[in-house]
Enzyme design. Sequence first.
Site, PDB file in Angstrom:
ATOM      1  N   ASP A 238       0.832  -1.211   0.000  1.00 11.20           N
ATOM      2  CA  ASP A 238       0.000   0.000   0.000  1.00 11.20           C
ATOM      3  C   ASP A 238       0.863   1.256   0.000  1.00 11.20           C
ATOM      4  OD1 ASP A 238      -2.485   1.252  -0.184  1.00 11.20           O
ATOM      5  OD2 ASP A 238      -2.748   1.355   1.994  1.00 11.20           O
ATOM      6  N   ILE A 239       1.834   1.279  -0.900  1.00 13.97           N
ATOM      7  CA  ILE A 239       2.693   2.462  -1.010  1.00 13.97           C
ATOM      8  C   ILE A 239       1.952   3.512  -1.835  1.00 13.97           C
ATOM      9  CG2 ILE A 239       4.859   3.354  -1.945  1.00 13.97           C
ATOM     10  CD1 ILE A 239       6.069   0.592  -1.220  1.00 13.97           C
TER      11      ILE A 239
END
Length: 174
Positions: free
Chosen positions: A37-38
């Site tokens: 979840d960058i």
Amino acid sequence: IVRPSRTSYDEEKLRSVLGQLALGINALHEAGKVHRDIKPSNVMVSHEGRVVLLDFGLVTDEDSSHSMTGCHAVGTAPYMSPEQAASKPLTTASDWYSVGIILYEALTGRLPFTGKAMEIMVDKQTRIPPPPRAHKPGVPKDLDKLCVDLLSIDPNERPSPKTILKYFAVDEEA
């Protein structure tokens, strides 16, 4: 601030921030983890310019068969990789795709894919976005190439961490 307005960005700050982010992601990967979840809201830059990667709630082991939750893709649609959007097993290349999205947005002031979440997820699996220079001809050629390479649909075609770190003149030992 890397992008003080929608029409400009500070190249020196951008290179510094992304270099630090790349080092942090590389360290996470060397520990055998994938973030999943960058996105910009998970990257904090202190007043001193120090980059901190946040929100490890979706982190998983790289070799885990639990790269997905049931049949649902996990992550944030505009920033997830094509394989993540398809609920396929992930590797560290998936996180690097997300870095490519962040770079694209920083260089152009826009996301490469827009629309509803499902549209974005399908587009990522079937379309290659126009290079950043197509929107902003002044984008440095090296950053344009890195961005295009990071956004490869095939995770095996994305650059290695060593190659990525070279773009920002940072050493893995730093």
